[in-house]
Design an enzyme around this catalytic site. Structure first.
Site, PDB file in Angstrom:
ATOM      1  N   GLY A  77       0.816  -1.198   0.000  1.00  0.00           N
ATOM      2  CA  GLY A  77       0.000   0.000   0.000  1.00  0.00           C
ATOM      3  C   GLY A  77       0.852   1.251   0.000  1.00  0.00           C
TER       4      GLY A  77
ATOM      5  N   GLY B   6       4.446   5.658   4.443  1.00  0.00           N
ATOM      6  CA  GLY B   6       5.761   5.475   5.021  1.00  0.00           C
ATOM      7  C   GLY B   6       5.979   4.096   5.592  1.00  0.00           C
TER       8      GLY B   6
ATOM      9  N   GLU C  80      -1.636  -2.985  -6.409  1.00  0.00           N
ATOM     10  CA  GLU C  80      -2.373  -1.940  -7.124  1.00  0.00           C
ATOM     11  C   GLU C  80      -1.452  -0.809  -7.528  1.00  0.00           C
ATOM     12  OE1 GLU C  80      -5.397  -1.077  -4.252  1.00  0.00           O
ATOM     13  OE2 GLU C  80      -4.224   0.520  -3.341  1.00  0.00           O
TER      14      GLU C  80
END
Length: 431
Positions: free
Chosen positions: A215, A218, A238
């Site tokens: 994802g 940080g 993704e």
């Protein structure tokens, strides 16, 4: 007429191309840096000439002049996911929001639940066969291309021509605009000691040969930076970013042990540096596909040992994750978090990690809470949650009772809050 004649026939200034838009239209724009700056700037300049036009997008990157509370009756932004350019407007109520799972937006477009009258998108230069590549964001945009009355492409030589199901033929296009500005670059987030500690906990649980979904943020990137000693990792994600590129260049990512599409790095949009965009250009090992392909839990879950790494803002003692709002105030969106948590749960040997610092606001607030703040949007449900990781350790919740979950989560909360969380859990009859 040749494809080059057709190209020249459709080529026009941005100020003219935006006239493809009619009053009442909804314009679909790709995720992130797939947004076309010349077209959206021209739309902004002319916004008062339109009535009831909407622009719908995941993660707008720039605050164009049309993102304006004074002209929403002319052109209004409708977010599929909030970012820095749109968050304040969403919280103030003059930017609207469509709740969604990222993987299901194409189906909503195909069924007409989300209109797609016009598409504005960045695109690579046309190839010898008349095709452009929407390499920076195939996502839901390919579904919109199939349904739209008018497709308008901003052709830029700095946009890579990627492989995969991300190509649009010149015959499908109503108007073309040319630009040559560099594609917007998004660097790696700053990583501090808390992020590094969380990354170390997650990295220790990732096995050689795993396939990764990373994802944005940080902490996920902190995990990536600590995987350089792994072998034969795969990518089915993704977002393709510079963290993943680092692993590819280090030889850590080979995609050899993937069950599904071995040898290929799979993503639906790109967000990174010019180096990343150049790496993608005509690279046979990289494919960009629509999000209903990349994020479909049934397809992504065909990879054994699928590891999903996503961040949240707050989690309660049952394991409900509030990843997209601060109470009632929207912050981001569901995105693909739920898609990949479910995909990892389907995968043989899969692991879904939800990561978060244990505190916020200078250690004054615990992010692990007895119950989510009122109005919080639940992104990942208690039934889907698997691993939760803070800088203080790992809680594995899947298959655990409510009591066991509370105990596991309190154990990885900040020490300053554990006694209070225990007391509140007792009051709630969880302990």
């Amino acid at each position: 007429m040749t494809i080059h004649d057709l190209y020249q026939q459709k080529l026009q200034p941005a100020a003219e191309a935006v006239r493809q838009v009619r009053d009442g239209d909804l314009i679909i724009v790709p995720t992130g840096v797939g947004e076309p700056p010349a077209l959206l700037t021209a739309l902004s300049v002319q916004r008062r000439d339109f009535r009831d036009v909407k622009v719908s997008q995941i993660l707008a990157m720039r605050k164009y002049a049309y993102i304006d509370p004074e002209t929403t009756q002319h052109v209004r932004h409708v977010a599929l996911f909030f970012g820095g350019a749109t968050r304040a407007g969403g919280q103030e109520g003059w930017i609207d929001f469509i709740p969604n799972y990222f993987s299901e937006i194409p189906a909503q477009i195909e069924r007409g639940q989300i209109p797609a009258d016009v598409v504005f998108s960045m695109a690579s230069p046309m190839d010898a066969h008349g095709y452009f590549s929407l390499s920076l964001g195939a996502d839901y945009t390919m579904a919109a291309v199939a349904r739209a009355r008018a497709v308008v492409l901003e052709v830029n030589p700095n946009v890579p021509f990627a492989n995969g199901n991300c190509h649009v033929h010149v015959s499908q296009v109503a108007a073309l605009v040319e630009s040559s500005d560099p594609v917007l670059e998004v660097g790696l987030p700053k990583i501090g000691p808390v992020q590094q500690a969380i990354g170390k906990h997650v990295a220790e649980l990732i096995e050689d040969g795993s396939t990764l979904q990373i994802g944005y943020g940080g902490i996920p990137d902190a995990v990536v930076m600590q995987l350089t000693d792994k072998r034969d990792l795969g990518i089915h994600t993704e977002m393709l970013g510079d963290g993943i590129l680092t692993l590819i260049e280090a030889g850590v990512v080979t995609n050899r042990r993937k069950n599904y599409l071995p040898g290929k790095t799979i993503a639906t949009f790109a967000l990174g540096s010019n180096k990343l965009y150049r790496f993608m250009d005509r690279n046979p090992a990289v494919e960009i596909h629509p999000v209903n392909f990349t994020n479909d839990p049934a397809l992504a879950g065909l990879n054994d040992n699928l590891v999903a790494i996503n961040a949240t803002l707050q989690i309660d003692l049952l394991g409900q994750c509030g990843s997209e709002s601060l109470g009632h105030a929207p912050f981001s969106g569901t995105g693909g978090q739920s898609d990949f948590v479910r995909a990892a749960n389907r995968s043989r040997g899969g692991k879904a990690f939800i990561v978060l610092p244990s505190t916020a606001k200078g250690d004054t607030i615990s992010r692990i809470v007895p119950s989510l703040s009122p109005g919080t949007h639940v992104s990942t449900s208690k039934n889907d949650i698997n691993y939760v990781v803070t800088e203080h350790g790992v809680a594995q919740l899947r298959g655990k009772s409510a009591k066991q979950r509370a105990q596991e989560l309190i154990a990885i909360a900040h020490p300053d809050f554990r006694a209070d969380l225990t007391e509140q859990a007792k009051r709630a009859k969880l302990l």
